[in-house]
Structures are given as C-alpha cells and as structure tokens.
Scaffold this motif. Sequence first.
Motif, PDB file in Angstrom:
ATOM      1  N   ARG A 208     -29.198  46.005 -11.277  1.00 24.05           N
ATOM      2  CA  ARG A 208     -28.783  47.040 -12.264  1.00 24.05           C
ATOM      3  C   ARG A 208     -29.922  47.983 -12.592  1.00 24.05           C
ATOM      4  O   ARG A 208     -29.719  49.175 -12.831  1.00 24.05           O
ATOM      5  CB  ARG A 208     -28.396  46.374 -13.579  1.00 24.05           C
ATOM      6  N   GLY A 209     -31.130  47.406 -12.660  1.00 23.49           N
ATOM      7  CA  GLY A 209     -32.306  48.229 -12.976  1.00 23.49           C
ATOM      8  C   GLY A 209     -32.782  49.033 -11.772  1.00 23.49           C
ATOM      9  O   GLY A 209     -33.744  49.797 -11.876  1.00 23.49           O
ATOM     10  N   GLY A 210     -32.149  48.804 -10.618  1.00 19.10           N
ATOM     11  CA  GLY A 210     -32.508  49.573  -9.420  1.00 19.10           C
ATOM     12  C   GLY A 210     -33.660  48.961  -8.636  1.00 19.10           C
ATOM     13  O   GLY A 210     -34.285  49.651  -7.828  1.00 19.10           O
ATOM     14  N   PHE A 211     -33.945  47.670  -8.873  1.00 15.28           N
ATOM     15  CA  PHE A 211     -35.085  47.051  -8.188  1.00 15.28           C
ATOM     16  C   PHE A 211     -34.651  46.074  -7.108  1.00 15.28           C
ATOM     17  O   PHE A 211     -33.658  45.357  -7.249  1.00 15.28           O
ATOM     18  CB  PHE A 211     -35.986  46.346  -9.210  1.00 15.28           C
ATOM     19  N   ARG A 212     -35.441  46.035  -6.052  1.00 12.73           N
ATOM     20  CA  ARG A 212     -35.220  45.105  -4.942  1.00 12.73           C
ATOM     21  C   ARG A 212     -36.165  43.922  -5.105  1.00 12.73           C
ATOM     22  O   ARG A 212     -37.144  43.998  -5.838  1.00 12.73           O
ATOM     23  CB  ARG A 212     -35.542  45.808  -3.614  1.00 12.73           C
ATOM     24  N   ARG A 213     -35.897  42.861  -4.352  1.00 15.11           N
ATOM     25  CA  ARG A 213     -36.771  41.681  -4.456  1.00 15.11           C
ATOM     26  C   ARG A 213     -38.189  42.019  -3.986  1.00 15.11           C
ATOM     27  O   ARG A 213     -39.170  41.483  -4.516  1.00 15.11           O
ATOM     28  CB  ARG A 213     -36.167  40.528  -3.654  1.00 15.11           C
ATOM     29  N   ASP A 214     -38.267  42.935  -3.018  1.00 16.88           N
ATOM     30  CA  ASP A 214     -39.584  43.353  -2.504  1.00 16.88           C
ATOM     31  C   ASP A 214     -40.443  43.992  -3.591  1.00 16.88           C
ATOM     32  O   ASP A 214     -41.654  44.097  -3.446  1.00 16.88           O
ATOM     33  CB  ASP A 214     -39.412  44.418  -1.402  1.00 16.88           C
ATOM     34  N   PRO A 218     -45.322  37.796  -7.252  1.00 16.17           N
ATOM     35  CA  PRO A 218     -45.069  36.418  -6.814  1.00 16.17           C
ATOM     36  C   PRO A 218     -44.208  35.621  -7.794  1.00 16.17           C
ATOM     37  O   PRO A 218     -43.360  34.832  -7.373  1.00 16.17           O
ATOM     38  CB  PRO A 218     -46.465  35.796  -6.698  1.00 16.17           C
ATOM     39  N   GLY A 219     -44.395  35.837  -9.122  1.00 10.28           N
ATOM     40  CA  GLY A 219     -43.615  35.085 -10.114  1.00 10.28           C
ATOM     41  C   GLY A 219     -42.131  35.428 -10.011  1.00 10.28           C
ATOM     42  O   GLY A 219     -41.268  34.557  -9.962  1.00 10.28           O
ATOM     43  N   GLY A 220     -41.840  36.712  -9.941  1.00  6.39           N
ATOM     44  CA  GLY A 220     -40.449  37.158  -9.844  1.00  6.39           C
ATOM     45  C   GLY A 220     -39.817  36.690  -8.536  1.00  6.39           C
ATOM     46  O   GLY A 220     -38.645  36.326  -8.488  1.00  6.39           O
ATOM     47  N   ARG A 221     -40.608  36.689  -7.478  1.00  8.31           N
ATOM     48  CA  ARG A 221     -40.072  36.232  -6.183  1.00  8.31           C
ATOM     49  C   ARG A 221     -39.759  34.731  -6.232  1.00  8.31           C
ATOM     50  O   ARG A 221     -38.726  34.296  -5.755  1.00  8.31           O
ATOM     51  CB  ARG A 221     -41.046  36.556  -5.043  1.00  8.31           C
ATOM     52  N   ASP A 222     -40.667  33.956  -6.858  1.00  9.61           N
ATOM     53  CA  ASP A 222     -40.410  32.506  -7.034  1.00  9.61           C
ATOM     54  C   ASP A 222     -39.079  32.298  -7.746  1.00  9.61           C
ATOM     55  O   ASP A 222     -38.268  31.482  -7.365  1.00  9.61           O
ATOM     56  CB  ASP A 222     -41.460  31.877  -7.964  1.00  9.61           C
ATOM     57  N   MET A 223     -38.909  33.064  -8.831  1.00 10.98           N
ATOM     58  CA  MET A 223     -37.735  32.836  -9.687  1.00 10.98           C
ATOM     59  C   MET A 223     -36.429  33.250  -9.045  1.00 10.98           C
ATOM     60  O   MET A 223     -35.367  32.798  -9.461  1.00 10.98           O
ATOM     61  CB  MET A 223     -37.901  33.585 -11.007  1.00 10.98           C
ATOM     62  N   THR A 224     -36.496  34.147  -8.051  1.00 15.37           N
ATOM     63  CA  THR A 224     -35.250  34.660  -7.473  1.00 15.37           C
ATOM     64  C   THR A 224     -34.975  34.110  -6.073  1.00 15.37           C
ATOM     65  O   THR A 224     -33.966  34.455  -5.473  1.00 15.37           O
ATOM     66  CB  THR A 224     -35.276  36.204  -7.402  1.00 15.37           C
ATOM     67  N   ARG A 225     -35.829  33.218  -5.562  1.00 15.76           N
ATOM     68  CA  ARG A 225     -35.646  32.721  -4.185  1.00 15.76           C
ATOM     69  C   ARG A 225     -34.244  32.147  -3.987  1.00 15.76           C
ATOM     70  O   ARG A 225     -33.559  32.456  -3.032  1.00 15.76           O
ATOM     71  CB  ARG A 225     -36.709  31.649  -3.853  1.00 15.76           C
ATOM     72  N   ILE A 226     -33.802  31.321  -4.939  1.00 14.83           N
ATOM     73  CA  ILE A 226     -32.522  30.640  -4.707  1.00 14.83           C
ATOM     74  C   ILE A 226     -31.307  31.552  -4.932  1.00 14.83           C
ATOM     75  O   ILE A 226     -30.187  31.142  -4.655  1.00 14.83           O
ATOM     76  CB  ILE A 226     -32.412  29.323  -5.511  1.00 14.83           C
TER      77      ILE A 226
END
Length: 284
Positions: A208-214, A218-226
Amino acid sequence: MSETFPFDSAAVIGLGLIGGAVVRDLAARGVRVSAYDRDPVQLEAARSDGVVSRALDASLRGLGEVQLVVIAVPVDAALDVLRLVAAQVCAAGSRTLLVTDVGSTKGRIESLAVELGLAQRFIGSHPMAGDHRSGWSASRAGLFAGAPLYLCAPPGAAAPTLGLARRLWSELGASLVEIDAREHDLRVAWTSHLPHMVAATLGLALARGGFRRDDLGPGGRDMTRIAGSSPEMWTAIGIDNAAAIDETLAAAEAELARFRDALRRSDAGRLRERFIAARAWFDQ
Ligand code: NAD
C-alpha cells in the motif's frame, strides 16, 4: 535398509517441500518409496532424481502393500487423500503398519482418521521445519535433523503404532514433542499461524505504501520472508484453524491499537514502556 529402520517400504503422497524431504530421507535409508503427486511435474522430478521406486496413480491403488504411508499435501486436500488411503489400508491383506501426515493442523485429520476406523494405525505428525519455498525442487535430505516435531496420537491409539511413529521421526533426526491434537492446534495458532498472518499483513501494508521487499533493510526482510509461503497451503491452514487464529489476531490488533494510540498522543512514556515490554519478552 538400515538395521534399525522400522520400515522396508513407504508411500508418500504429495512431493513438495516436506513430502520431498521425507522421500529423500527414506530412500537414503534403503526404503522402497512409492509416490504420488497430482502435479505430474513434481512426480516426474522426483522420479528423475532416482529416489522413487514406483509412481502411484490418483486412485492410490497398491498402497496397502507398503508398511508406511505419509500424507504431505495441504491440510484441506489431506482429508480426501486420507479417505482414499483408509479404503486401501483397512482392506484385507494390507501390510500397512503406520499412516501419518505432516500437516500444520492436527485436529480435523485426527477426527477423520478415527471416523474412518484408522485410530489404531494413525498418528499425526507436524515437523516444525520448512521454508517459505515450496515444491520438490525446494526439498532436501536432512530437513528434519534437529527440528522439533509434534506427534499427536488419537485417543485409544495402539502403543506399537505410536512406537513406530517415534522411531520413524527419531531416525530422521527430529526432536519429538507429544501433544494432544486440540492443544497442538491452539498452540500453533500463536507460535506459527499468527507470525504468518502478521508477515503477510506487513507485506500488504508495504505494498500500500508503494514499497517492494527489495526496499527493506535486513530487519524488514527477516520479518517478511514467510510472506513468500505457498498461498494454497496457508489458505487451507487459515480456514482449518480459523477460530484459534482469530483469537491471536485480536491480541495483535489490540497491541497495534496501543501503539497507534501512544503515537497519536505523542506519548513518549507509553511508547517507551511498550518497547521495554517487548524487549523483556525478547530477552526471556
Ligand atoms: P508444497 O506446496 O511444497 O507441496 C504440496 C504438494 O502436494 C504439491 O506438490 C501439490 O501438487 C501436492 N498436492 C496437493 N493436493 C494434492 C492431492 N490431492 N493429491 C496429491 N498431491 C497433492 O507444500 P509443503 O510445504 O510440502 O506442505 C505439505 C504439508 O506440510 C502441508 O499440509 C503443510 O501444512 C505441512 N507443513 C509445511 C511446512 C512448511 O514450512 N512448508 C512445515 C510443516 C508442515
């Protein structure tokens, strides 16, 4: 076959991440593995890796000839598969000693096993091992080594059957936790299903905020892996354990509301209290 391994033959239904890992581990121990997946691509991939001795068809005919049956499909599909399995395993002349599944919920499949007359030969299993990836290509040998694994014996289960289930998973390296199926489902609603729902929610909010996982650190990537897990698998789990998950989501919503309230009021004291409490939980 290994001297201590309790089965000479097995059938694995579902050749994805978890079923694939089971097939590879069984084949490595000299077990003759028959297999079926409704997706011919997965079945062919397993055959070409040389670990499947015999491909079954959708009728699962021939299943009663094997000593071990492992159902490794999404939890909704597992109910129909169990009906087909029961028809063969309960027929005269069946050699099957143990039927198990690896689904992430245990109550419904256990009730059906009892209803189908399989209580003496069925033990539910849930390995706490896995990945956000799915399919045969994501599976690997040794996935269960060192992983906790819940074992759920139906009321009135036969002691030798439970003994076989314990030996199966211990040989594959898992650490067993024996638990009642209902208690299991309430527990994993908190420890597994809530984290998945929150990871998916986080991904959707970021979209919604217009952001991709890329774009994440590292913290945000950890939290969204699953959030990358199989939608089919998680839809089935969500529907199966909906009431228990609802309670956990209500708790998460209440916590988020408290954060929002502190932020809206610019209440640094309350905000800090919440982070202190979260860190105390983390440090436990
Ligand atoms: P997956 O998507 O990798 O594989 C599932 C396989 O089942 C697919 O190859 C699919 O084609 C096949 N399938 C679906 N319906 C079928 C049917 N009716 N007959 C035959 N094959 C069918 O999924 P997975 O991660 O291996 O999950 C399998 C089970 O293990 C699920 O019940 C899941 O809840 C449980 N589990 C998954 C994890 C994990 O982290 N992935 C961990 C523990 C338990």
